[in-house]
Design an enzyme around this catalytic site. Structure first.
Site, mmCIF file in Angstrom:
data_model
loop_
_atom_site.group_PDB
_atom_site.id
_atom_site.type_symbol
_atom_site.label_atom_id
_atom_site.label_comp_id
_atom_site.label_asym_id
_atom_site.label_seq_id
_atom_site.Cartn_x
_atom_site.Cartn_y
_atom_site.Cartn_z
ATOM 1 N N CYS A 34 -3.495 -3.743 -0.267
ATOM 2 C CA CYS A 34 -3.178 -4.833 -1.159
ATOM 3 C C CYS A 34 -4.286 -5.061 -2.035
ATOM 4 C CB CYS A 34 -3.105 -5.903 0.054
ATOM 5 S SG CYS A 34 -1.511 -5.902 0.857
ATOM 6 N N HIS A 87 2.988 -6.262 -1.158
ATOM 7 C CA HIS A 87 3.058 -5.616 0.214
ATOM 8 C C HIS A 87 4.352 -5.632 0.862
ATOM 9 C CE1 HIS A 87 1.279 -4.405 4.145
ATOM 10 N NE2 HIS A 87 1.993 -4.977 4.517
ATOM 11 N N HIS A 141 3.831 3.137 -1.087
ATOM 12 C CA HIS A 141 2.934 4.188 -1.553
ATOM 13 C C HIS A 141 3.515 5.344 -1.546
ATOM 14 C CE1 HIS A 141 2.085 4.491 2.761
ATOM 15 N NE2 HIS A 141 1.564 5.839 2.320
#
Length: 327
Positions: A34, A87, A141
């Site tokens: 983050c 996030h 990710h």
């Protein structure tokens, strides 16, 4: 300890790294990806970060030799591709299109940089999604492994592609595209530069592949328009997968490029998605026959599942503002 160990029975290298045991598992009190964390800072859109628990490193020590077994330095690079500062996004189809383009541009730039490294033979860019897959951090990710050798699956594809090219004087992947275009039975989505389809030889229930229409070997071969088209195709694929069972689909994505050393004009850039659910709450396990022989069973009819994917694609087309058409 970090080293490569060679399996003489299969011709595979096994990456061994004791540091991997220290990886955090889904921490709830912090996220290292983050904005504002020690690793990320502020003011970024996408990031390429060193993996803190790598299998490979360019400063890996030389292992002690064995009398019979073969070892090698675990030389290379393991990196994390942080795809968004947000996030709470669940998958790539939720990114704004311009953000997805930035992710693809990062893949291209990483490929360009690592192609120049003499220690890197092959670049594996991949993405794991979902607890069922074993993802340890939920922030969106991907990852890359810059390997000092060509992995077995890529070697098999390369060898079969080379044999076909020598025999038929055409690219095997281009021929697959031709076959799929002629029938359209398994094509899910198509834009100006890419085709998304379920392969005739699918191993996973809702497996999807993305092929560029132009015969290219590397992400670095793509022009600006093709990069934007690939971002569009990636979002069409992930949006379809997350709609097919009306829930987030756990999957693994792998980008296959040509190796960095040698001439591979017969090879073709492609991306494969391996979704592991066969129905809601039902996982397609790689069990006895798959683990023991690497031979897959398909517990359905691929063309029937392709029709389900087609319908799911049509449902998300407008939401995702797709540039092509669901077939």
């Amino acid at each position: 300890m970090r080293e490569l160990r060679y399996n003489p029975l299969t011709g595979q290298w096994i990456m061994v790294s004791a540091v991997r045991k220290k990886r955090p598992w889904r921490p709830t009190n912090f996220c290292p990806f983050c904005p504002g964390s020690e690793e990320t800072g502020y003011g970024w859109k996408v990031l390429l970060l060193p993996n803190r628990f790598p299998m490979l490193s360019f400063d890996a020590p030389k292992p002690e030799s064995e009398e019979f077994y073969k070892k090698a330095r675990a030389i290379g690079q393991c990196s994390v591709i942080v795809e968004t500062p947000d996030h709470d996004l669940k998958d790539l189809d939720e990114l704004p299109r311009e953000q997805m383009v930035k992710v693809v541009e990062l893949w291209v730039e990483a490929t360009k940089t690592l192609k120049e490294n003499p220690h890197v033979a092959y670049l594996a860019i991949f993405r794991n999604k979902g607890e069922e897959i074993g993802v340890s951090l939920t922030h969106p990710h991907g990852q890359l492994y810059a390997l000092p050798y060509i992995p077995l699956k890529a070697r098999l594809k390369i060898e079969n592609s080379r044999k076909y090219y020598k025999s038929k004087n055409e690219c095997l992947f281009c021929r697959i595209l031709k076959e799929e275009k002629e029938s359209e039975e398994r094509i899910i989505y198509e834009n100006d530069n890419f085709i998304v389809f379920m392969p005739f030889f699918a191993s996973w229930p809702f497996e999807m592949h993305i092929y560029p229409k132009r015969h290219v070997q590397y992400l670095t071969d793509l022009n600006k328009e093709e990069i934007e088209s690939l971002a569009d195709a990636i979002q069409a694929t992930t949006g379809t997968l997350n709609t097919i069972l009306e829930r987030q689909m756990p999957y693994t994505m792998m980008i296959f490029q040509a190796p960095f050393k040698g001439n591979y004009k017969f090879y073709h850039l492609h991306i494969e998605f391996y979704p592991i659910l066969r129905d809601n709450g039902k996982i397609k396990y790689a069990a006895g026959i798959e683990m023991g022989t690497w031979e897959f069973t398909y517990d359905a009819i691929p063309e029937e599942n392709a029709r389900k994917l087609k319908e799911a694609c049509k449902k998300v087309s407008q939401r995702l503002n797709l540039k092509g058409k669901c077939i």
